[in-house]
Scaffold this active site. Sequence first.
Site, PDB file in Angstrom:
ATOM      1  N   ARG A  89       0.837  -1.208   0.000  1.00 30.06           N
ATOM      2  CA  ARG A  89       0.000   0.000   0.000  1.00 30.06           C
ATOM      3  C   ARG A  89       0.864   1.248   0.000  1.00 30.06           C
ATOM      4  O   ARG A  89       1.790   1.385   0.798  1.00 30.06           O
ATOM      5  CB  ARG A  89      -0.909   0.009   1.230  1.00 30.06           C
ATOM      6  CG  ARG A  89      -1.599   1.335   1.534  1.00 30.06           C
ATOM      7  CD  ARG A  89      -2.965   1.420   0.932  1.00 30.06           C
ATOM      8  NE  ARG A  89      -3.559   2.746   1.031  1.00 30.06           N
ATOM      9  CZ  ARG A  89      -4.560   3.057   1.828  1.00 30.06           C
ATOM     10  NH1 ARG A  89      -5.071   2.165   2.634  1.00 30.06           N
ATOM     11  NH2 ARG A  89      -5.059   4.279   1.804  1.00 30.06           N
ATOM     12  N   ARG A  98      -6.244   1.765  -4.588  1.00 30.38           N
ATOM     13  CA  ARG A  98      -5.336   1.220  -3.585  1.00 30.38           C
ATOM     14  C   ARG A  98      -5.214  -0.291  -3.711  1.00 30.38           C
ATOM     15  O   ARG A  98      -6.165  -0.970  -4.061  1.00 30.38           O
ATOM     16  CB  ARG A  98      -5.778   1.600  -2.183  1.00 30.38           C
ATOM     17  CG  ARG A  98      -7.174   1.135  -1.869  1.00 30.38           C
ATOM     18  CD  ARG A  98      -7.867   1.930  -0.823  1.00 30.38           C
ATOM     19  NE  ARG A  98      -7.940   3.310  -1.227  1.00 30.38           N
ATOM     20  CZ  ARG A  98      -8.256   4.307  -0.435  1.00 30.38           C
ATOM     21  NH1 ARG A  98      -8.570   4.092   0.795  1.00 30.38           N
ATOM     22  NH2 ARG A  98      -8.293   5.535  -0.864  1.00 30.38           N
ATOM     23  N   ASP A 101      -6.829  -1.701   1.624  1.00 33.68           N
ATOM     24  CA  ASP A 101      -7.244  -0.694   2.601  1.00 33.68           C
ATOM     25  C   ASP A 101      -7.895  -1.441   3.756  1.00 33.68           C
ATOM     26  O   ASP A 101      -8.820  -2.229   3.547  1.00 33.68           O
ATOM     27  CB  ASP A 101      -8.238   0.275   1.959  1.00 33.68           C
ATOM     28  CG  ASP A 101      -8.598   1.445   2.849  1.00 33.68           C
ATOM     29  OD1 ASP A 101      -7.769   1.825   3.692  1.00 33.68           O
ATOM     30  OD2 ASP A 101      -9.710   1.986   2.704  1.00 33.68           O
ATOM     31  N   ASP A 103      -9.562  -0.730   7.538  1.00 32.76           N
ATOM     32  CA  ASP A 103     -10.070   0.308   8.432  1.00 32.76           C
ATOM     33  C   ASP A 103     -10.781  -0.308   9.627  1.00 32.76           C
ATOM     34  O   ASP A 103     -11.564  -1.253   9.462  1.00 32.76           O
ATOM     35  CB  ASP A 103     -11.090   1.197   7.707  1.00 32.76           C
ATOM     36  CG  ASP A 103     -10.476   2.047   6.613  1.00 32.76           C
ATOM     37  OD1 ASP A 103      -9.400   2.604   6.849  1.00 32.76           O
ATOM     38  OD2 ASP A 103     -11.095   2.149   5.542  1.00 32.76           O
TER      39      ASP A 103
END
Length: 169
Positions: A89, A98, A101, A103
């Site tokens: 990344r 990307r 990712d 989160d």
Amino acid sequence: MCEEVLGVIAYIGIGSNLGQPLEQCLEAIKCLSSVNAITLLRCSSLYRTEPIGLKNQPWFVNAVAEIRTSLSPRALLRILMQIEEAMGRVREAHWGPRIIDLDILLFGQEIVQEQDLKIPHPELHKRRFVLIPLSELASYAIHPAFGVSIRGLMERLEDDSRVERIEYG
């Protein structure tokens, strides 16, 4: 005698739209499950999702993982960033393409408001590509800042972007 269960339940958003997004999401899940202080409990289906923000980019593959962890929110964030970095990344455009990712969407019922760490994820309630897989795992979970279930957030959702379940395997 009951065995004491340690740790908190957290939900991790997973997304990719570069390279081989489906394989990268599966690799990220595998990496998450290999961390000693993380137990992967369940993972949602994988979804092909329309980009938000920067529309001129490939569609994403998204999922949500349900984990139990003894890590603090800050330590979990560090682990997620290490996984992202190990997978290649590079942080460029906000909402841009990307490789991977990861989160923190929810961390138990904790609310964290720090410069680089906000829990619940500040866009969670606005994003179909997050709420659909999260609802698949935990429609009953309560958003700690709003006091509304994930199902309730889905019912109020104004985002009409396309989210399609991927059949694979």
